[in-house]
Scaffold this motif. Structure first.
Motif, PDB file in Angstrom:
ATOM      1  N   ALA A  53      -5.077  -0.584  -7.661  1.00 49.24           N
ATOM      2  CA  ALA A  53      -5.245   0.498  -6.695  1.00 49.24           C
ATOM      3  C   ALA A  53      -3.899   1.062  -6.253  1.00 49.24           C
ATOM      4  O   ALA A  53      -3.734   2.282  -6.133  1.00 49.24           O
ATOM      5  N   SER A  58      -8.242  -6.233  -6.733  1.00 51.09           N
ATOM      6  CA  SER A  58      -7.674  -5.207  -7.618  1.00 51.09           C
ATOM      7  C   SER A  58      -6.606  -4.405  -6.884  1.00 51.09           C
ATOM      8  O   SER A  58      -6.494  -3.189  -7.051  1.00 51.09           O
ATOM      9  N   CYS A  74      -6.746   2.383  -0.267  1.00 53.97           N
ATOM     10  CA  CYS A  74      -5.706   3.155  -0.965  1.00 53.97           C
ATOM     11  C   CYS A  74      -6.120   4.605  -1.226  1.00 53.97           C
ATOM     12  O   CYS A  74      -5.409   5.337  -1.926  1.00 53.97           O
ATOM     13  N   GLY A 123     -13.834   4.083  -6.133  1.00 52.93           N
ATOM     14  CA  GLY A 123     -14.032   2.765  -6.718  1.00 52.93           C
ATOM     15  C   GLY A 123     -15.507   2.439  -6.840  1.00 52.93           C
ATOM     16  O   GLY A 123     -16.187   2.267  -5.830  1.00 52.93           O
ATOM     17  N   ALA A 137     -10.224  -2.634 -13.212  1.00 53.69           N
ATOM     18  CA  ALA A 137     -10.501  -3.394 -11.995  1.00 53.69           C
ATOM     19  C   ALA A 137     -11.778  -4.187 -12.198  1.00 53.69           C
ATOM     20  O   ALA A 137     -12.569  -3.899 -13.102  1.00 53.69           O
ATOM     21  N   PRO A 190      -9.960  -2.316  -2.232  1.00 57.66           N
ATOM     22  CA  PRO A 190      -8.688  -1.642  -2.517  1.00 57.66           C
ATOM     23  C   PRO A 190      -8.835  -0.127  -2.639  1.00 57.66           C
ATOM     24  O   PRO A 190      -7.939   0.615  -2.219  1.00 57.66           O
ATOM     25  N   ALA A 191      -9.941   0.336  -3.214  1.00 59.05           N
ATOM     26  CA  ALA A 191     -10.155   1.787  -3.307  1.00 59.05           C
ATOM     27  C   ALA A 191     -10.219   2.395  -1.912  1.00 59.05           C
ATOM     28  O   ALA A 191      -9.610   3.443  -1.642  1.00 59.05           O
ATOM     29  N   ASN A 232       0.842  -1.193   0.000  1.00 57.43           N
ATOM     30  CA  ASN A 232       0.000   0.000   0.000  1.00 57.43           C
ATOM     31  C   ASN A 232       0.881   1.248   0.000  1.00 57.43           C
ATOM     32  O   ASN A 232       1.713   1.415   0.888  1.00 57.43           O
ATOM     33  N   LEU A 240      -8.908   5.951  -2.864  1.00 59.23           N
ATOM     34  CA  LEU A 240      -9.352   6.160  -4.240  1.00 59.23           C
ATOM     35  C   LEU A 240     -10.874   6.088  -4.361  1.00 59.23           C
ATOM     36  O   LEU A 240     -11.568   5.709  -3.428  1.00 59.23           O
ATOM     37  N   ARG A 282      -8.681   8.400  -9.178  1.00 58.64           N
ATOM     38  CA  ARG A 282      -8.491   9.415  -8.147  1.00 58.64           C
ATOM     39  C   ARG A 282      -9.620  10.437  -8.143  1.00 58.64           C
ATOM     40  O   ARG A 282      -9.789  11.163  -7.161  1.00 58.64           O
ATOM     41  N   ALA A 295      -2.746   4.935  -6.684  1.00 53.34           N
ATOM     42  CA  ALA A 295      -2.388   5.696  -5.488  1.00 53.34           C
ATOM     43  C   ALA A 295      -0.942   6.175  -5.533  1.00 53.34           C
ATOM     44  O   ALA A 295      -0.630   7.269  -5.048  1.00 53.34           O
ATOM     45  N   VAL A 320     -10.553   1.783 -10.915  1.00 54.81           N
ATOM     46  CA  VAL A 320     -10.274   2.593  -9.725  1.00 54.81           C
ATOM     47  C   VAL A 320      -9.619   3.870 -10.228  1.00 54.81           C
ATOM     48  O   VAL A 320      -8.848   3.853 -11.199  1.00 54.81           O
TER      49      VAL A 320
END
Length: 497
Positions: A156, A152, A183, A187, A169, A179-180, A140, A185, A216, A160, A214
């Motif tokens: 991610a 995913s 991290c 998603g 993803a 993961p979003a 991460n 994000l 930003r 990130a 995913v």
């Protein structure tokens, strides 16, 4: 020095605008992405395979599409790129090269993205942490000792870390949203049938799996949904058509909405205070934006959903090994599979068709309960996960749990375990860290994770919003409204600084 130092300050939409305006060339953007890849990927291990020749060819193209000149990653499962090896995150798969693009890849390339490479995943996409034995752990970017999530996780971590502004993803139980959330994000898991799975699949996991990205920013999420969505020949489901493009829809604020929320785990396990705080913070933002927000849960049996999902999970793991054997022949080596994968497959192969069908009935029961809930509340707000990103290794079997899975991977043991209802009793423990995301996969609803909160230690905490089936426009409108109210784009992890 980078030929385009502003690269990491741009989302995909902005990059495409700059390329269209000829303020920067697609090749310059690509070189900036390659530089970021070379500098950042060794730390996070997000990208396992590069396709630089293909990306240079795409950069030299005519341009003018929605995301022309935007570096992009495809995932090492489902998103088949013709001529590029796909390994499903496994040492058991060798030599498989898809002959044609998947529909997802075809549409993404048609929108002008530059295919930078392939992102890391857990073996066969089966875990909520990306730590495959074949390719090593993805870390991460907010804390390199922690997981980026799964499946995913590579996608991610790459976004990130600023390697790419968005990445492909897919999500069968939270694999976009988890993961979003971990991290920092955006998603979105779209409605069932919104993004087609062809030509290799008509559906995956009986429609529980959906594909998207995913990213930003919310506008990248919306714009890519415009690119990827729409009917495809052979698809068993078709989501309702939006009234207008999603990118246009997010320019307007939604009307005042009724939002119900909960911070209670559906499997009655602890939820970290930071995750509770994130939901309460989001509720206050929504209230300040003119929405009515109150604590209210749908009449869904959380443990029944967990058991139904586990039955799907086991059954599909077993079926996936059979599909790979048929597809790959001698290119598939089951003996090289990880212990967890073999244990899951044994459990799936030991299930009866009657047990699987009975578990599937809970999908409809939950969908009806959510329809009743949405008659009162436009959106349902929960944490994305019950904790911040766990440390690497925490979500993998250790000690007795590892021994247990070794035993389950042996012939005959899984049948006895099912008769003793051992996997069912493990349901709460299985979903202790990630109990909130499976519901939307089974009901087919769209759900989005947004990065609205960070812990005192600087770890991102996601919140999840669920809408009725076909409600992506409203979901994205609210997401964009929250993004304007409490911007997150400028927050960068140490590994992206």
């Amino acid at each position: 020095m980078s030929v385009f130092p502003e690269y990491v300050d741009c989302d995909a939409t902005r990059l495409a605008e700059l390329v269209r305006a000829r303020e920067v060339s697609a090749e310059e953007v690509l070189e900036a992405a390659i530089e970021r890849l070379e500098r950042r990927n060794p730390a996070v291990n997000a990208v396992i395979r590069t396709t630089l020749e293909e990306s240079h060819t795409a950069a030299a193209g005519p341009g003018g599409q929605a995301f022309s000149g935007v570096p992009f990653l495809f995932k090492d499962i489902l998103q088949a790129f013709a001529g590029v090896p796909m390994t499903f995150g496994s040492a058991a798969v060798r030599g498989y090269v898809p002959p044609v693009h998947s529909e997802y890849v075809r549409r993404a390339l048609g929108a002008g993205v530059l295919p930078l490479g392939v992102s890391n995943i857990p073996e066969l996409g089966l875990m909520a942490t990306t730590e495959p034995e074949a390719f090593g752990a993805t870390r991460n970017p907010w804390d390199l000792t922690r997981t980026a999530g799964g499946s995913s996780g590579g996608a991610a971590a790459a976004v990130a870390a600023g390697i790419v502004p968005m990445a492909g993803a897919n999500d069968g139980g939270g694999s976009i949203r988890i993961p979003a959330g971990w991290c920092g994000l955006v998603g979105l898991k779209p409605s069932r049938g919104r993004v087609p799975m062809g030509p290799y699949h008509s559906e995956v996991w009986h429609g529980a799996v959906c594909e998207h990205v995913v990213s930003r920013s919310v506008r990248d999420c919306a714009g890519m949904l415009d690119v990827l969505s729409g009917p495809c020949r052979g698809a068993p489901y078709t989501a309702p058509r939006p009234e207008r493009p999603y990118r246009e829809a997010i320019a307007a604020d939604p009307p005042a909405l009724r939002v119900g929320f909960t911070t209670r785990s559906p499997v009655d396990m602890p939820v970290e205070p930071s995750c509770v705080e994130a939901v309460e913070k989001c509720a206050r933002h929504l209230q300040n934006l003119g929405h009515h927000v109150e604590e209210a849960e749908p009449a869904v049996d959380g443990m029944a959903i967990a058991r139904a999902f586990l039955t799907l999970y086991y059954g599909q793991a077993g079926a996936q090994l059979q599909r790979l054997s048929e597809l790959l022949g001698d290119g598939f080596r089951p003996s090289a599979l990880e212990v967890t994968t073999r244990a899951l497959a044994r459990l799936g192969q030991a299930l009866s068709a009657a047990e699987y069908c009975h578990a599937h009935d809970h999908w409809s029961t939950a969908a009806r309960a959510m329809t009743e809930y949405h008659a009162c509340y436009h959106l349902y707000l929960t944490p994305t996960a019950a904790s911040a990103a766990p440390r690497l290794g925490e979500l993998l079997p250790r000690g007795w749990e590892y021994l247990q899975r070794r035993l389950l991977s042996l012939p005959g043991v899984a049948n006895a375990a099912l008769r003793l209802r051992i996997p069912e009793r493990l349901a709460a423990e299985t979903f202790a860290a990630t109990p909130f995301t499976q519901l939307a996969n089974l009901t087919g609803q769209p759900a989005i994770s947004l990065p609205l909160h960070w812990t005192d230690a600087g770890l991102p905490i996601g919140v999840q919003l669920i809408a009725p089936t076909g409600g992506e426009a409203r979901l994205l409108q609210v997401a964009a409204q929250l993004e304007r109210a409490c911007p997150w784009f400028r927050r960068c992890p140490p590994a992206a600084a």
